[in-house]
Design an enzyme around this catalytic site. Structure first.
Site, PDB file in Angstrom:
ATOM      1  N   HIS A   8     -38.733 -18.601 113.377  1.00  0.00           N
ATOM      2  CA  HIS A   8     -37.593 -18.549 114.298  1.00  0.00           C
ATOM      3  C   HIS A   8     -36.309 -18.564 113.469  1.00  0.00           C
ATOM      4  CE1 HIS A   8     -34.862 -21.001 117.109  1.00  0.00           C
ATOM      5  NE2 HIS A   8     -34.921 -19.778 117.591  1.00  0.00           N
ATOM      6  N   HIS A  85     -26.619 -16.906 112.178  1.00  0.00           N
ATOM      7  CA  HIS A  85     -27.096 -17.939 113.100  1.00  0.00           C
ATOM      8  C   HIS A  85     -26.096 -19.076 113.020  1.00  0.00           C
ATOM      9  CE1 HIS A  85     -30.077 -21.163 114.548  1.00  0.00           C
ATOM     10  NE2 HIS A  85     -29.577 -20.525 115.568  1.00  0.00           N
TER      11      HIS A  85
END
Length: 293
Positions: A8, A85
């Site tokens: 992830h 991110h």
């Protein structure tokens, strides 16, 4: 139907604390960082870096699915593309080349590259990314066909090693881009392990109707209050390690095959025996069953 392991926010190992905050972050986070500067970014990194291994290490450990979020940087004269991110990460070109070096050394290995979020990207940036993929992987990329037609045998015969999923209308125009809807990744969005497991189980039942690749995200998502309480410790210590036994138990009970799991993603994939447990699920396939991906 084989089971593959994914990470992830795959590229978050490369988060750069010196970079500006990513464009997808809410205004509250932007303000927090503008007031507290480097300290805020160090804390953000603890909550945003969901992987502690770089690409080569992830590939060497058995990761074959990569969850990718791409961004431009504001006022960047070079118009460079970055993995993002929360904070900006590595340049996309360098990451793609790192994966390609592994594939060149291991011609029977196959990877899934899932480009599922784009920030601040215009048509020209998408064109740049598509060209980058062509230049890096060339004929290693498998053109989009029906998911059930893709077996390892097929990929080996054609010498394809890369399946690129692209969650943007751009995918329709390019033969080697698989549309994003062929890689559904339902997200539980919870800090509760029990709710996560119920959600994962229900999603597996739904998978049978999809006829595509399918991701089970064994991922707990922190709420703002959780981040504040565990501000100095971070995601790994506050949530992931505490929930690991229950999540591992769920993974162990899964089955490979068309009605079972397909791709399992997690934060901190190196924790416990997560990787070996997922890989072992493939041993449960009957000898005679096809090795469809």
């Amino acid at each position: 139907s084989l089971v593959f392991l994914g990470s992830h926010d795959s590229f978050s190992f490369y988060i750069d604390e010196a970079s500006p905050v990513g464009p997808e972050q809410p205004e509250t986070v932007q303000n927090f960082v503008s007031v507290f500067g480097t300290v805020a970014k160090k804390l953000m990194r603890k909550w945003l870096a969901t992987q502690t291994m770089n690409f080569t290490s992830q590939l060497g450990a058995g990761i074959r699915y990569f969850d990718l979020r791409i961004s431009t940087k504001p006022r960047d004269p070079d118009n460079e593309l970055y993995f993002a991110h929360g904070l900006f990460s590595a340049k996309v070109k360098e990451g793609l080349e790192e994966i390609n070096a592994f594939l060149a050394e291991h011609p029977k290995e196959v990877v899934f590259l899932d480009f599922n979020h784009f920030y601040g990207m215009q048509k020209c940036h998408h064109e740049k990314l598509v060209q980058m993929l062509k230049d890096t992987y060339g004929n290693k990329m498998c053109p989009a066909i029906f998911a059930h037609e893709v077996s390892l045998q097929y990929l080996w015969e054609k010498e394809h090693q890369v399946l690129v999923f692209y969650h943007s209308p751009v995918a329709v125009e390019v033969a080697f881009l698989w549309p994003g809807q062929m890689m559904p990744a339902p997200w539980a969005n919870t800090t509760d392990t029990e709710k996560l497991i119920q959600f994962l189980q229900a999603s597996i039942t739904e998978r049978r109707k999809k006829g595509s690749f399918f991701i089970s995200q064994v991922v707990l998502t922190p709420k703002a209050s959780t981040v504040v309480k565990g501000v100095a410790s971070g995601l790994r210590e506050t949530i992931t390690e505490r929930a690991l036994p229950a999540m591992m138990e769920w993974v162990r009970t899964q089955k490979a095959g068309e009605s079972g799991v397909n791709i399992i993603t997690a934060d901190f994939v190196e924790l416990g025996d997560f990787i070996s447990t997922v890989i072992k699920l493939n041993y449960s396939l009957d000898e005679g069953e096809d090795d469809t991906t």
